[in-house]
Design a protein around this motif. Structure first.
Motif, PDB file in Angstrom:
ATOM      1  N   LEU A  42       1.868   6.461  -0.447  1.00 45.17           N
ATOM      2  CA  LEU A  42       2.914   5.658   0.189  1.00 45.17           C
ATOM      3  C   LEU A  42       3.144   6.135   1.617  1.00 45.17           C
ATOM      4  O   LEU A  42       3.366   7.317   1.861  1.00 45.17           O
ATOM      5  CB  LEU A  42       4.212   5.765  -0.611  1.00 45.17           C
ATOM      6  CG  LEU A  42       5.390   4.926  -0.105  1.00 45.17           C
ATOM      7  CD1 LEU A  42       5.096   3.438  -0.262  1.00 45.17           C
ATOM      8  CD2 LEU A  42       6.670   5.291  -0.856  1.00 45.17           C
ATOM      9  N   THR A  43       3.095   5.199   2.544  1.00 49.46           N
ATOM     10  CA  THR A  43       3.337   5.519   3.944  1.00 49.46           C
ATOM     11  C   THR A  43       4.260   4.477   4.550  1.00 49.46           C
ATOM     12  O   THR A  43       4.284   3.320   4.112  1.00 49.46           O
ATOM     13  CB  THR A  43       2.016   5.568   4.743  1.00 49.46           C
ATOM     14  OG1 THR A  43       2.298   5.860   6.117  1.00 49.46           O
ATOM     15  CG2 THR A  43       1.268   4.243   4.666  1.00 49.46           C
ATOM     16  N   ARG A  44       5.019   4.890   5.562  1.00 48.99           N
ATOM     17  CA  ARG A  44       5.869   3.941   6.292  1.00 48.99           C
ATOM     18  C   ARG A  44       5.162   3.406   7.527  1.00 48.99           C
ATOM     19  O   ARG A  44       5.706   2.573   8.236  1.00 48.99           O
ATOM     20  CB  ARG A  44       7.182   4.630   6.689  1.00 48.99           C
ATOM     21  CG  ARG A  44       8.114   4.896   5.526  1.00 48.99           C
ATOM     22  CD  ARG A  44       9.306   5.741   5.943  1.00 48.99           C
ATOM     23  NE  ARG A  44       8.943   7.133   6.116  1.00 48.99           N
ATOM     24  CZ  ARG A  44       9.785   8.085   6.499  1.00 48.99           C
ATOM     25  NH1 ARG A  44      11.042   7.774   6.761  1.00 48.99           N
ATOM     26  NH2 ARG A  44       9.384   9.335   6.625  1.00 48.99           N
ATOM     27  N   THR A  45       3.960   3.883   7.785  1.00 47.86           N
ATOM     28  CA  THR A  45       3.217   3.454   8.963  1.00 47.86           C
ATOM     29  C   THR A  45       2.462   2.159   8.682  1.00 47.86           C
ATOM     30  O   THR A  45       2.321   1.737   7.533  1.00 47.86           O
ATOM     31  CB  THR A  45       2.216   4.539   9.395  1.00 47.86           C
ATOM     32  OG1 THR A  45       1.294   4.781   8.315  1.00 47.86           O
ATOM     33  CG2 THR A  45       2.932   5.836   9.726  1.00 47.86           C
ATOM     34  N   ASP A  46       1.952   1.543   9.737  1.00 49.85           N
ATOM     35  CA  ASP A  46       1.158   0.322   9.622  1.00 49.85           C
ATOM     36  C   ASP A  46      -0.226   0.703   9.098  1.00 49.85           C
ATOM     37  O   ASP A  46      -1.001   1.373   9.783  1.00 49.85           O
ATOM     38  CB  ASP A  46       1.052  -0.350  10.995  1.00 49.85           C
ATOM     39  CG  ASP A  46       0.247  -1.650  10.953  1.00 49.85           C
ATOM     40  OD1 ASP A  46      -0.297  -1.985   9.879  1.00 49.85           O
ATOM     41  OD2 ASP A  46       0.160  -2.318  11.997  1.00 49.85           O
ATOM     42  N   ASN A  58       2.335   0.406   1.353  1.00 42.47           N
ATOM     43  CA  ASN A  58       3.715   0.397   1.844  1.00 42.47           C
ATOM     44  C   ASN A  58       4.702   0.059   0.733  1.00 42.47           C
ATOM     45  O   ASN A  58       5.897  -0.076   0.985  1.00 42.47           O
ATOM     46  CB  ASN A  58       3.879  -0.619   2.979  1.00 42.47           C
ATOM     47  CG  ASN A  58       3.080  -0.272   4.216  1.00 42.47           C
ATOM     48  OD1 ASN A  58       2.381  -1.116   4.763  1.00 42.47           O
ATOM     49  ND2 ASN A  58       3.165   0.963   4.677  1.00 42.47           N
ATOM     50  N   SER A  59       4.208  -0.058  -0.498  1.00 38.13           N
ATOM     51  CA  SER A  59       5.043  -0.504  -1.620  1.00 38.13           C
ATOM     52  C   SER A  59       5.335   0.636  -2.583  1.00 38.13           C
ATOM     53  O   SER A  59       4.442   1.115  -3.291  1.00 38.13           O
ATOM     54  CB  SER A  59       4.353  -1.644  -2.371  1.00 38.13           C
ATOM     55  OG  SER A  59       5.049  -1.940  -3.566  1.00 38.13           O
ATOM     56  N   SER A  97       7.032  14.019   2.235  1.00 42.23           N
ATOM     57  CA  SER A  97       7.292  13.347   3.512  1.00 42.23           C
ATOM     58  C   SER A  97       7.995  14.256   4.510  1.00 42.23           C
ATOM     59  O   SER A  97       7.927  14.028   5.717  1.00 42.23           O
ATOM     60  CB  SER A  97       8.155  12.100   3.282  1.00 42.23           C
ATOM     61  OG  SER A  97       9.472  12.468   2.898  1.00 42.23           O
ATOM     62  N   TYR A 135      14.807   9.781   3.557  1.00 43.86           N
ATOM     63  CA  TYR A 135      13.793   8.911   2.952  1.00 43.86           C
ATOM     64  C   TYR A 135      13.455   9.376   1.540  1.00 43.86           C
ATOM     65  O   TYR A 135      13.357   8.569   0.605  1.00 43.86           O
ATOM     66  CB  TYR A 135      12.554   8.920   3.839  1.00 43.86           C
ATOM     67  CG  TYR A 135      11.372   8.142   3.314  1.00 43.86           C
ATOM     68  CD1 TYR A 135      11.448   6.773   3.104  1.00 43.86           C
ATOM     69  CD2 TYR A 135      10.164   8.788   3.053  1.00 43.86           C
ATOM     70  CE1 TYR A 135      10.353   6.057   2.643  1.00 43.86           C
ATOM     71  CE2 TYR A 135       9.066   8.082   2.598  1.00 43.86           C
ATOM     72  CZ  TYR A 135       9.158   6.717   2.393  1.00 43.86           C
ATOM     73  OH  TYR A 135       8.073   6.023   1.932  1.00 43.86           O
ATOM     74  N   THR A 194      13.550   7.311  -2.191  1.00 47.15           N
ATOM     75  CA  THR A 194      12.373   7.113  -3.045  1.00 47.15           C
ATOM     76  C   THR A 194      12.510   7.855  -4.369  1.00 47.15           C
ATOM     77  O   THR A 194      12.192   7.305  -5.433  1.00 47.15           O
ATOM     78  CB  THR A 194      11.094   7.570  -2.325  1.00 47.15           C
ATOM     79  OG1 THR A 194      11.220   8.945  -1.937  1.00 47.15           O
ATOM     80  CG2 THR A 194      10.840   6.730  -1.087  1.00 47.15           C
TER      81      THR A 194
END
Length: 677
Positions: free
Chosen positions: A330-334, A349-350, A365, A370, A374
């Motif tokens: 899982l990442t918050r980046t594009d 991203n899910s 992380s 954050y 999660t």
């Protein structure tokens, strides 16, 4: 004639079973092309995207397995539930009608209200009871309204499989970790093995390969028989040979956001006669599924949160180990912009997808706020969490101690000290000092120096700054103090300069005694000569002193137990194995922490200034404080996207009166922790 089949929701339970049956050639459809899509591949709510896909691949059949199935979350996410369960179906139905495509759509028993006690026929009145149920019925109505020439709607119930997140997997996890659970006994339905439903869908395709059904038809499919959720849980534990006891409770004793039907057994006579199929009894299918789960569980599926240095190294290691499989990262980046990540195909991203596919999740992380969001959702899904995130633990970790299995990992200094602690206790030692070793300290480094050392060490600017200004070690030793019930000699710690572990540890022990502390303390030595690592200064019974001297541990009364290395991501796997094999918690912040890490201004902070992220910044650093003496302090892990509303002088503790903070679950939890004192 069926030639090219689009299967949506291919990563869900039924979609995954369809893929496996087809790829293993269990059905004679060898001249048919199947296109398995997920929401990453094809957004079925976007009509133009679907139309293009249909045209490019000459699709003549659509099997819609995609659905929003989080029944309770739907009550809070009504727009999302309707988008997937209604609007996407409208798109598919419209395209199917215009292009003469055969549409097979899956629906649910929840369209019925459960207000009688005989199996529901297809033509009986519907009576949905919640957002999820309404959205699924709206999807059915969209198909009926569009009137495609060839369409089947199959309602099913209580789906489970070896894939994804479902009641079976939840019970198996609880059965391994709990002695007793409670399950509702007054909701009656039928469990459906997704593999059986997938097999029936392929049988239908075989029979319609040359001639498609005319009009829109509704069928019911589930396994045979009926039971309550309590009966279902009992059967799972019996078949899986788990000793967990199940207590029956009534629905009103287990309130949920969404109302469930009390009775939703489906009559399958119509589909059996139409396609000549035999349907297995639910318990027989459950036994087959659990056998497959047992076989599959030889490889544990590990999810990872974070996509930095630690996550990358851990993913590489897990992929080399035959016991594990990386479920996702899982990442918050594009994701599309990430060209630096070796496991790019595993990025997501899910969080929902990660939860659905993981047996255990590693959170690394480094972001307390954050991680709080999660981990809250992961533990509610009954999935154990291993962290390399001491920032999270000292901020909100105490709240989660009784919410599920969550532990800090071996590898970083607190986890390594926890292993040393266990070994020391097992050998009869009494810890006196839990000590970290730090090579360098500059509480207010320049940006220029940090950029240089960050580039040289291949570390982020935030990370190298938090190491240099002492914030990281203050956080680590605070977690150690709370986790082991140790004390501190002074706020901000002693940070003793000494190049010898025994001598330095002894001096700390003497300072603790002089301060009136009778138990163990947590602190660190500052030395450029000692190796990176941790140690415990400990005592032992007098009768063991001669033996310890013989073993070269010295004359006493203090002895050093040391670990002069910590290999962060390479050691996490040891804690993963510990948790999966029932070893329990290694280290947490305890339910009643005494210490926190406050934000201390590095410079004068003016009204109106913003602090985007405090840890690793040039605005503040972290120092250990006694919570009861500083109830208004802002934990440094909470200080993010903050605005200064009162001037703060260099060296002062930042308080809640000084800043405006955005609302967050982490902030709410901290307020609960403080209010309970």
């Amino acid at each position: 004639m069926i030639k090219n089949v689009l299967i949506t929701g291919a990563d869900g339970q039924v979609g995954s079973e369809l893929r496996e049956l087809i790829e293993n050639e269990k059905y004679q459809l060898l001249d048919v092309n199947f296109y398995f899509t997920t929401r990453k591949i094809l957004d079925i709510t976007h009509q133009k995207s679907v139309e293009n896909f249909i045209q490019e691949n000459k699709i003549d059949t659509i099997i819609n397995c995609a659905a929003y199935t989080a029944v309770d979350e739907a009550e809070k996410q009504e727009a999302m539930a309707n988008k997937v369960n209604k609007e996407a179906v409208e798109v598919l139905a419209d395209i199917a009608t215009k292009n003469n495509i055969f549409l097979l759509h899956l629906s649910t028993d929840y369209v019925f209200g459960g207000d009688h006690y005989a199996p529901f026929n297809e033509d009986e009145p519907t009576n949905p009871q919640g957002v999820y149920a309404y959205s699924k019925l709206a999807g059915e109505e969209a198909i009926q309204k569009s009137v495609p020439r060839h369409a089947l709607i199959i309602r099913t119930s209580w789906i489970y499989s070896e894939f994804g997140h479902n009641f079976l997997h939840t019970m198996l996890k609880l059965g391994h970790s709990k002695n007793e659970i409670s399950v509702v006994c007054d909701q009656i339905g039928t469990p459906t093995y997704a593999r059986d439903l997938a097999a029936t869908i392929l049988t239908i395709l075989q029979q319609h390969k040359q001639k498609l059904p005319e009009g829109v038809h509704v069928y019911h499919y589930s396994n045979e028989g009926s039971c309550s959720w309590y009966d279902f849980a009992q059967a799972i534990f019996e078949i899986a040979h788990l000793s967990c006891k199940v207590q029956p409770i009534y629905t009103d004793e287990y309130p949920t956001l969404a109302k469930r039907p009390h009775y939703s057994v489906l009559n399958k006579k119509k589909i059996k006669e139409a396609y000549g199929i035999e349907i297995p009894y639910w318990r027989d299918s459950l036994e087959k599924c659990i056998q497959r789960v047992d076989k599959e569980n030889k490889r544990h599926k590990i999810g990872i949160i974070g996509s930095g240095f630690i996550a990358t190294g851990l993913a590489n290691q897990l992929m080399q180990n035959p016991e594990y499989e990386v479920a996702g990262i899982l990442t918050r980046t594009d994701i599309n912009a990430r060209k630096d990540f070796l496991q790019n195909k595993l990025l997501t991203n899910s969080l929902d997808d990660l939860i659905a596919t993981s047996d255990l999740i590693v959170e690394c992380s480094g972001d307390a706020i954050y991680a709080t969001e999660t981990i809250d959702r992961i533990l509610k899904a009954n999935i154990p969490v291993v962290t390399m995130n001491s920032e999270f633990h000292v901020t909100t970790g105490s709240y989660f101690v009784d919410k599920g299995l969550i532990t800090e990992a071996e590898g970083d200094q607190p986890g390594v000290l926890a292993i040393l602690h266990e070994e020391a206790i097992d050998m009869g030692f009494k810890p006196v000092v839990y000590a970290n070793i730090k090579g360098f300290l500059n509480e207010n480094p320049s940006r220029e120096d940090m950029e240089y050392w960050g580039a040289r060490s291949n570390l982020s600017l935030e990370m190298v700054t938090s190491f240099t200004d002492g914030t990281k070690v203050q956080i680590e030793q605070t977690l150690v103090a709370n986790g082991f019930g140790a004390d501190i000699i002074k706020e901000s710690l002693v940070k003793l300069e000494n190049d010898d572990m025994l001598e330095g540890g002894t001096l700390l022990a003497q300072e603790a005694k002089a301060a009136g502390i009778s138990g163990a303390v947590s602190d660190y030595l500052l030395s450029s000569k000692l190796p990176a690592g941790v140690f415990i200064l400990a005592e032992h019974d007098q009768e063991q002193h001669d033996a310890l001297k013989y073993y070269k541990l010295g004359d006493g009364p203090y002895y050093v137990l040391e670990r002069t290395y910590h290999i962060c991501h390479l050691e996490i796997i040891k804690t993963i194995k510990r948790v999966l094999h029932g070893g329990g918690v290694l280290l947490n912040n305890s339910q009643t922490p005494r210490f926190s890490v406050a934000a201390i201004a590095k410079r004068d902070l003016k009204v109106g200034e913003s602090i985007i992220k405090a840890i690793g910044s040039f605005d503040v650093r972290g120092e250990t404080v006694r919570i009861d003496e500083h109830l208004s302090h802002v934990p440094i892990g909470l200080l993010a996207n903050a605005t200064i509303k009162k001037e703060i002088k260099e060296g002062e503790i930042v308080t809640f009166d000084d800043v405006d903070l955005p609302k967050s679950l982490a902030l709410s939890i901290w307020e609960q922790i403080i209010s309970s004192r």
